[in-house]
Design a protein around this motif. Sequence first.
Motif, PDB file in Angstrom:
ATOM      1  N   VAL A  82     -47.922 -72.292 -40.180  1.00 21.78           N
ATOM      2  CA  VAL A  82     -49.162 -71.805 -39.582  1.00 21.78           C
ATOM      3  C   VAL A  82     -49.148 -70.289 -39.339  1.00 21.78           C
ATOM      4  O   VAL A  82     -50.063 -69.758 -38.712  1.00 21.78           O
ATOM      5  N   ARG A  83     -48.135 -69.613 -39.878  1.00 28.28           N
ATOM      6  CA  ARG A  83     -48.097 -68.161 -39.745  1.00 28.28           C
ATOM      7  C   ARG A  83     -49.136 -67.521 -40.669  1.00 28.28           C
ATOM      8  O   ARG A  83     -49.715 -68.172 -41.528  1.00 28.28           O
ATOM      9  N   GLU A  84     -49.331 -66.243 -40.514  1.00 30.60           N
ATOM     10  CA  GLU A  84     -50.252 -65.502 -41.364  1.00 30.60           C
ATOM     11  C   GLU A  84     -49.668 -65.377 -42.777  1.00 30.60           C
ATOM     12  O   GLU A  84     -48.447 -65.424 -42.950  1.00 30.60           O
ATOM     13  N   HIS A 142     -40.269 -68.636 -46.381  1.00 29.84           N
ATOM     14  CA  HIS A 142     -40.764 -69.845 -45.725  1.00 29.84           C
ATOM     15  C   HIS A 142     -39.863 -71.022 -46.073  1.00 29.84           C
ATOM     16  O   HIS A 142     -39.020 -70.935 -46.966  1.00 29.84           O
ATOM     17  N   ILE A 143     -40.058 -72.104 -45.369  1.00 25.64           N
ATOM     18  CA  ILE A 143     -39.272 -73.314 -45.607  1.00 25.64           C
ATOM     19  C   ILE A 143     -39.727 -73.912 -46.945  1.00 25.64           C
ATOM     20  O   ILE A 143     -40.934 -74.032 -47.187  1.00 25.64           O
ATOM     21  N   PRO A 144     -38.776 -74.264 -47.814  1.00 20.54           N
ATOM     22  CA  PRO A 144     -39.149 -74.846 -49.109  1.00 20.54           C
ATOM     23  C   PRO A 144     -40.095 -76.045 -48.944  1.00 20.54           C
ATOM     24  O   PRO A 144     -39.880 -76.911 -48.096  1.00 20.54           O
ATOM     25  N   GLY A 145     -41.147 -76.050 -49.743  1.00 19.79           N
ATOM     26  CA  GLY A 145     -42.124 -77.136 -49.712  1.00 19.79           C
ATOM     27  C   GLY A 145     -43.277 -76.925 -48.754  1.00 19.79           C
ATOM     28  O   GLY A 145     -44.220 -77.713 -48.737  1.00 19.79           O
ATOM     29  N   ALA A 146     -43.216 -75.857 -47.965  1.00 18.86           N
ATOM     30  CA  ALA A 146     -44.279 -75.602 -46.987  1.00 18.86           C
ATOM     31  C   ALA A 146     -45.529 -75.053 -47.659  1.00 18.86           C
ATOM     32  O   ALA A 146     -45.447 -74.294 -48.623  1.00 18.86           O
ATOM     33  N   ILE A 147     -46.674 -75.461 -47.119  1.00 20.90           N
ATOM     34  CA  ILE A 147     -47.928 -74.844 -47.519  1.00 20.90           C
ATOM     35  C   ILE A 147     -48.376 -73.957 -46.364  1.00 20.90           C
ATOM     36  O   ILE A 147     -48.038 -74.207 -45.210  1.00 20.90           O
ATOM     37  N   ASN A 148     -49.113 -72.931 -46.682  1.00 20.96           N
ATOM     38  CA  ASN A 148     -49.543 -71.976 -45.663  1.00 20.96           C
ATOM     39  C   ASN A 148     -51.002 -72.214 -45.305  1.00 20.96           C
ATOM     40  O   ASN A 148     -51.889 -72.068 -46.140  1.00 20.96           O
ATOM     41  N   ILE A 149     -51.216 -72.659 -44.077  1.00 26.23           N
ATOM     42  CA  ILE A 149     -52.562 -72.739 -43.515  1.00 26.23           C
ATOM     43  C   ILE A 149     -52.470 -72.007 -42.175  1.00 26.23           C
ATOM     44  O   ILE A 149     -51.945 -72.544 -41.204  1.00 26.23           O
ATOM     45  N   PRO A 173     -47.905 -88.124 -41.919  1.00 26.05           N
ATOM     46  CA  PRO A 173     -47.047 -87.276 -41.083  1.00 26.05           C
ATOM     47  C   PRO A 173     -47.248 -85.793 -41.412  1.00 26.05           C
ATOM     48  O   PRO A 173     -47.248 -85.404 -42.584  1.00 26.05           O
ATOM     49  N   ILE A 174     -47.437 -85.008 -40.373  1.00 27.02           N
ATOM     50  CA  ILE A 174     -47.598 -83.559 -40.520  1.00 27.02           C
ATOM     51  C   ILE A 174     -46.565 -82.886 -39.630  1.00 27.02           C
ATOM     52  O   ILE A 174     -46.412 -83.242 -38.454  1.00 27.02           O
ATOM     53  N   VAL A 175     -45.871 -81.910 -40.199  1.00 23.71           N
ATOM     54  CA  VAL A 175     -44.898 -81.128 -39.447  1.00 23.71           C
ATOM     55  C   VAL A 175     -45.315 -79.668 -39.572  1.00 23.71           C
ATOM     56  O   VAL A 175     -45.567 -79.171 -40.676  1.00 23.71           O
ATOM     57  N   LEU A 176     -45.403 -79.000 -38.445  1.00 24.93           N
ATOM     58  CA  LEU A 176     -45.863 -77.616 -38.376  1.00 24.93           C
ATOM     59  C   LEU A 176     -44.731 -76.697 -37.921  1.00 24.93           C
ATOM     60  O   LEU A 176     -43.842 -77.125 -37.188  1.00 24.93           O
ATOM     61  N   TYR A 177     -44.811 -75.451 -38.342  1.00 26.23           N
ATOM     62  CA  TYR A 177     -43.892 -74.444 -37.797  1.00 26.23           C
ATOM     63  C   TYR A 177     -44.535 -73.070 -37.874  1.00 26.23           C
ATOM     64  O   TYR A 177     -45.491 -72.842 -38.620  1.00 26.23           O
ATOM     65  N   CYS A 178     -44.003 -72.177 -37.078  1.00 26.29           N
ATOM     66  CA  CYS A 178     -44.409 -70.776 -37.085  1.00 26.29           C
ATOM     67  C   CYS A 178     -43.141 -69.950 -36.926  1.00 26.29           C
ATOM     68  O   CYS A 178     -42.073 -70.374 -37.358  1.00 26.29           O
ATOM     69  N   ARG A 230     -47.120 -70.986 -31.738  1.00 27.11           N
ATOM     70  CA  ARG A 230     -48.363 -71.259 -32.477  1.00 27.11           C
ATOM     71  C   ARG A 230     -48.368 -72.671 -33.030  1.00 27.11           C
ATOM     72  O   ARG A 230     -49.401 -73.355 -33.026  1.00 27.11           O
ATOM     73  N   ALA A 231     -47.213 -73.127 -33.504  1.00 22.71           N
ATOM     74  CA  ALA A 231     -47.122 -74.486 -34.047  1.00 22.71           C
ATOM     75  C   ALA A 231     -47.369 -75.526 -32.961  1.00 22.71           C
ATOM     76  O   ALA A 231     -48.014 -76.545 -33.204  1.00 22.71           O
TER      77      ALA A 231
END
Length: 128
Positions: free
Chosen positions: A36-38, A46-53, A82-87, A92-93
């Motif tokens: 969820v970062r900019e 970023h963490i492998p496999g992450a999408i940026n929103i 399942p959704i896992v978020l990070y910042c 923010r996550a």
Amino acid sequence: MALTATDLVIEARSRIREIAPAAFAADHEGAVLIDVREPAEYETGHIPGAINIPRGVLEFQVDAHPAVAGVSDPALSHKARPIVLYCRTGGRAALAALNLQRMGFTDVRSIEGGIVGWEAAGLPLTQR
């Protein structure tokens, strides 16, 4: 009494589930991983496999809001998935996870310590 950003994050963390970086790395089958970062932050690694929103548009992406040109991100189309978020550090996550729960998502978690915690655990990043 007005709340601070820290107060909001503390409240959010008390109402969401967090997952340790190593636990997520060991078992994340079927989970959508959202950074969820900019975009500029995402591009630095970023963490492998992450999408940026980004946090600023996440909730709008759920409902194809006009603020995002009426487009919904497919990662947010199934509220039981399942959704896992990070910042960067988890604040923010945590706020994003709480809001997704409020919007009806049933399996939302936040990576404890964000990408800083991920790196401290010696886990890999990618720039692809």
